[in-house]
Design an enzyme around this catalytic site. Structure first.
Site, PDB file in Angstrom:
ATOM      1  N   HIS A   1      -6.988  34.772  10.043  1.00  0.00           N
ATOM      2  CA  HIS A   1      -7.195  35.819  11.048  1.00  0.00           C
ATOM      3  C   HIS A   1      -6.257  37.002  10.787  1.00  0.00           C
ATOM      4  O   HIS A   1      -6.649  38.160  10.946  1.00  0.00           O
ATOM      5  CB  HIS A   1      -6.928  35.278  12.452  1.00  0.00           C
ATOM      6  CG  HIS A   1      -7.897  34.222  12.889  1.00  0.00           C
ATOM      7  ND1 HIS A   1      -7.828  33.613  14.115  1.00  0.00           N
ATOM      8  CD2 HIS A   1      -8.961  33.653  12.258  1.00  0.00           C
ATOM      9  CE1 HIS A   1      -8.801  32.725  14.238  1.00  0.00           C
ATOM     10  NE2 HIS A   1      -9.496  32.725  13.114  1.00  0.00           N
TER      11      HIS A   1
ATOM     12  N   HIS B   1     -11.785  21.242  20.741  1.00  0.00           N
ATOM     13  CA  HIS B   1     -12.521  21.978  21.778  1.00  0.00           C
ATOM     14  C   HIS B   1     -13.242  20.921  22.607  1.00  0.00           C
ATOM     15  O   HIS B   1     -13.647  19.888  22.069  1.00  0.00           O
ATOM     16  CB  HIS B   1     -13.613  22.871  21.189  1.00  0.00           C
ATOM     17  CG  HIS B   1     -13.162  23.925  20.232  1.00  0.00           C
ATOM     18  ND1 HIS B   1     -12.940  23.672  18.906  1.00  0.00           N
ATOM     19  CD2 HIS B   1     -12.947  25.252  20.406  1.00  0.00           C
ATOM     20  CE1 HIS B   1     -12.590  24.802  18.303  1.00  0.00           C
ATOM     21  NE2 HIS B   1     -12.578  25.768  19.182  1.00  0.00           N
TER      22      HIS B   1
ATOM     23  N   ASP C   1     -14.105  34.991   7.735  1.00  0.00           N
ATOM     24  CA  ASP C   1     -13.190  33.882   7.976  1.00  0.00           C
ATOM     25  C   ASP C   1     -13.673  32.662   7.189  1.00  0.00           C
ATOM     26  O   ASP C   1     -14.558  31.945   7.642  1.00  0.00           O
ATOM     27  CB  ASP C   1     -13.239  33.610   9.491  1.00  0.00           C
ATOM     28  CG  ASP C   1     -12.071  32.805   9.994  1.00  0.00           C
ATOM     29  OD1 ASP C   1     -11.127  32.595   9.223  1.00  0.00           O
ATOM     30  OD2 ASP C   1     -12.109  32.397  11.164  1.00  0.00           O
TER      31      ASP C   1
ATOM     32  N   GLU D   1      -3.178  32.244  13.028  1.00  0.00           N
ATOM     33  CA  GLU D   1      -4.010  31.670  11.963  1.00  0.00           C
ATOM     34  C   GLU D   1      -3.970  32.592  10.755  1.00  0.00           C
ATOM     35  O   GLU D   1      -4.216  33.798  10.863  1.00  0.00           O
ATOM     36  CB  GLU D   1      -5.449  31.489  12.459  1.00  0.00           C
ATOM     37  CG  GLU D   1      -6.377  30.965  11.374  1.00  0.00           C
ATOM     38  CD  GLU D   1      -7.696  30.415  11.902  1.00  0.00           C
ATOM     39  OE1 GLU D   1      -7.708  29.850  13.022  1.00  0.00           O
ATOM     40  OE2 GLU D   1      -8.702  30.546  11.192  1.00  0.00           O
TER      41      GLU D   1
ATOM     42  N   ASP E   1     -16.335  19.646  20.997  1.00  0.00           N
ATOM     43  CA  ASP E   1     -16.179  18.855  19.759  1.00  0.00           C
ATOM     44  C   ASP E   1     -16.222  17.370  20.093  1.00  0.00           C
ATOM     45  O   ASP E   1     -16.550  16.543  19.245  1.00  0.00           O
ATOM     46  CB  ASP E   1     -14.814  19.077  19.086  1.00  0.00           C
ATOM     47  CG  ASP E   1     -14.549  20.523  18.750  1.00  0.00           C
ATOM     48  OD1 ASP E   1     -15.510  21.283  18.578  1.00  0.00           O
ATOM     49  OD2 ASP E   1     -13.352  20.883  18.650  1.00  0.00           O
TER      50      ASP E   1
ATOM     51  N   GLU F   1      -4.783  32.986  20.335  1.00  0.00           N
ATOM     52  CA  GLU F   1      -4.962  32.939  18.880  1.00  0.00           C
ATOM     53  C   GLU F   1      -5.638  34.246  18.464  1.00  0.00           C
ATOM     54  O   GLU F   1      -6.855  34.400  18.617  1.00  0.00           O
ATOM     55  CB  GLU F   1      -5.826  31.727  18.501  1.00  0.00           C
ATOM     56  CG  GLU F   1      -5.993  31.572  17.002  1.00  0.00           C
ATOM     57  CD  GLU F   1      -6.857  30.373  16.639  1.00  0.00           C
ATOM     58  OE1 GLU F   1      -6.746  29.319  17.294  1.00  0.00           O
ATOM     59  OE2 GLU F   1      -7.652  30.515  15.701  1.00  0.00           O
TER      60      GLU F   1
ATOM     61  N   ASP G   1      -6.957  24.337  10.667  1.00  0.00           N
ATOM     62  CA  ASP G   1      -8.240  24.953  11.041  1.00  0.00           C
ATOM     63  C   ASP G   1      -8.917  25.373   9.740  1.00  0.00           C
ATOM     64  O   ASP G   1      -9.085  26.554   9.441  1.00  0.00           O
ATOM     65  CB  ASP G   1      -7.998  26.146  11.980  1.00  0.00           C
ATOM     66  CG  ASP G   1      -9.282  26.582  12.668  1.00  0.00           C
ATOM     67  OD1 ASP G   1     -10.342  26.035  12.309  1.00  0.00           O
ATOM     68  OD2 ASP G   1      -9.223  27.452  13.545  1.00  0.00           O
TER      69      ASP G   1
ATOM     70  N   ASP H   1     -11.816  30.044   6.237  1.00  0.00           N
ATOM     71  CA  ASP H   1     -11.145  28.800   6.679  1.00  0.00           C
ATOM     72  C   ASP H   1     -10.942  27.803   5.542  1.00  0.00           C
ATOM     73  O   ASP H   1     -11.298  26.622   5.652  1.00  0.00           O
ATOM     74  CB  ASP H   1     -11.956  28.123   7.806  1.00  0.00           C
ATOM     75  CG  ASP H   1     -11.795  28.830   9.146  1.00  0.00           C
ATOM     76  OD1 ASP H   1     -10.885  29.671   9.277  1.00  0.00           O
ATOM     77  OD2 ASP H   1     -12.586  28.523  10.058  1.00  0.00           O
TER      78      ASP H   1
HETATM   79  C1  XUL Z   1     -12.200  30.491  14.934  1.00  0.00           C
HETATM   80  C2  XUL Z   1     -11.014  29.697  15.232  1.00  0.00           C
HETATM   81  C3  XUL Z   1     -11.151  28.688  16.324  1.00  0.00           C
HETATM   82  C4  XUL Z   1      -9.916  28.496  17.136  1.00  0.00           C
HETATM   83  C5  XUL Z   1     -10.090  27.606  18.317  1.00  0.00           C
HETATM   84  O1  XUL Z   1     -12.003  31.468  13.983  1.00  0.00           O
HETATM   85  O2  XUL Z   1     -10.000  29.829  14.587  1.00  0.00           O
HETATM   86  O3  XUL Z   1     -11.570  27.501  15.758  1.00  0.00           O
HETATM   87  O4  XUL Z   1      -8.883  27.992  16.355  1.00  0.00           O
HETATM   88  O5  XUL Z   1     -11.122  27.999  19.137  1.00  0.00           O
HETATM   89 CO    CO Z   2      -8.200  28.809  14.559  1.00  0.00          CO
END
Ligand code: XUL
Ligand code: CO
Length: 441
Positions: free
Chosen positions: A270, A100, A306, A267, A103, A231, A337, A308
């Protein structure tokens, strides 16, 4: 100057190795179905989790030290993150990174100054890229952290905030193109609503689509030939997000004429938040010609948010790689991610996490290829639809029949029609059988 001094390049040592700093399955030059593992698996490092996030959660502050010997929030720190990131990627043999805008540099109060910092850091990244094989997978604009985006970016009620979002996208596209990025991502973090009592959904969705059209026009005008991605994610941070899942996002893209320029970045966590499996959203994207890239991680069945986590579920990774192989690969890649658990706060843990993730997907690839080569599952699916091979089936598929004709046909069948067993348990046993055959050939 080395940042991860105590860690050398991570070698492949095979499944019997007990060295935690070695790959057990990711053997980059091993050929699977005619392609090297490294080509099947274009792994990417996520700048935000790996170089920025240090363990802060709702209940506690950082546990990890990601200052890399500098003062956080400075350009010196931004550069130290570049140094750390490149050393990390080179030691693991990771070929790509994703970022991003915010970042990369600390965000200034004035967007002109933020943009100047982005120019400076992207020059530095470009320099670092020279002489390595490391490339940019995708870039994106963070349009969810700054308080101005509390009501969304493309979906905001404020036209000034919308203009800020446009400015950030423009700059993030500039940097993505400058770094040779393969893709550009829209994750609609706050594109949704908390309550319908204050929300004009149609107005907001039209505005999101306009912003995406402007992004496509601008991107193409500066030479971006890659894919734009949506996404999907159903919720978090908002109660309801517009890009709920792949099917919803694909419908939106088609409705607003964006489907030629966009694909999905799916993802795992998600998809499961949307009440689907990872494989489901991959399949829905693939059958619509829109499986572009993957954010590789996993959630926790006991937690409704989430998390991750780094992927370690080989069943899920195998099903993912089965979809990817059937799709003929990805134009994008596999972006981790994923973040270390808060108590895994050392530099070594960063390496262990990526080794776990890369090995999990390597195993998934090996096993998915074996499932395809074994052929029992594909053969069963083919056989399952074999009643369609006859004249009637062909006619229906060619849209050359009517309800009257089918009705007359059915009347002649009496009660004879039964569809045949689904054989789920048999197929699951085949899956297990192949999964536990062992990986050495
Ligand atoms: C948030 C997510 C983000 C995107 C990019 O859940 O997955 O980090 O991948 O903005
Ligand atoms: Co993501």
């Amino acid at each position: 100057m080395s940042i991860f001094k105590e860690i050398g390049p991570i070698p492949y040592e095979g499944p019997a190795s007990v060295n935690p700093l070695a790959f057990k399955y990711y053997d980059k030059d091993r050929v699977i179905l005619g392609k090297k593992m490294s080509e099947h698996l274009p792994f990417a490092m996520a700048w935000w989790h790996n170089l920025c996030a240090a363990g802060t959660d709702m209940f506690g502050r950082d546990t990890a030290d990601k200052s890399f010997g500098t003062e956080k929030g400075t350009m010196e720190h931004a550069k130290a993150k570049v140094d750390a990131g490149f050393e990390f990627m080179e030691k693991l043999g990771i070929q790509y990174f994703c970022f991003h805008d915010v970042d990369l540099v600390p965000e200034a109060d004035d967007i002109k100054e933020t943009n100047r910092r982005l120019d400076e850091i992207s020059d530095y990244i470009l320099e670092k890229m020279q002489g390595t094989n490391i490339k940019c997978l995708w870039g994106t604009a963070n349009m969810f952290s700054n308080p101005r985006f509390m009501n969304g970016a493309g979906s905001t009620n404020s036209v000034d905030v919308y203009a800020f979002a446009a400015a950030q996208i423009k700059k993030a596209l500039d940097i993505t193109v400058k770094l040779g990025g393969r893709g550009y991502v829209f994750w609609g973090g706050r594109e949704g609503y908390e309550t319908l009592l204050n929300t004009d959904v149609k107005f907001e969705q039209e505005n999101i689509a306009s912003l995406m059209h402007m992004a496509v026009d601008y991107g193409r005008s500066i030479g971006f030939t890659g894919d734009f991605y949506i996404e999907p994610k159903p919720k978090e941070p908002m109660k309801h997000q517009y890009d709920f899942d792949a099917a919803t996002a694909i419908g939106f893209l088609r409705q607003y004429g964006l489907d030629k320029d966009f694909k999905m970045n799916i993802e795992a966590n998600h998809a499961t938040l949307a009440g689907h499996t990872f494989q489901h959203d991959l399949r829905i994207s693939a059958i619509n010609g829109m499986l572009g890239s993957i954010d590789a991680n996993q959630g926790d069945t006991l937690l409704g948010w989430d998390t991750d986590e780094f992927p370690f579920d080989v069943y899920e990774a195998t099903k993912c790689m089965y979809e990817v192989l059937k799709n003929g690969g990805l134009t994008g890649g596999f972006n981790f991610d994923s973040k270390n658990r808060r108590p895994s706060y050392t530099a070594k843990d960063m390496f262990y996490a990526y080794i776990l993730g890369m090995d999990t997907f390597a195993l998934g690839l090996i096993k998915a290829a074996e499932i395809i080569e074994d052929g029992r599952i594909d053969a069963f699916v083919k056989e399952r639809y074999s009643s369609w091979n006859g004249e009637l089936g062909q006619k229906i598929r060619a849209h050359q029949t009517t309800l009257e004709e089918l009705s007359a046909y059915a009347e002649n069948l009496g009660n004879a029609a039964l569809p045949g067993s689904g054989r789920q348990e048999y197929l699951e046993a085949v899956f297990n059988n192949i999964l536990f055959l062992g990986t050495e050939k």
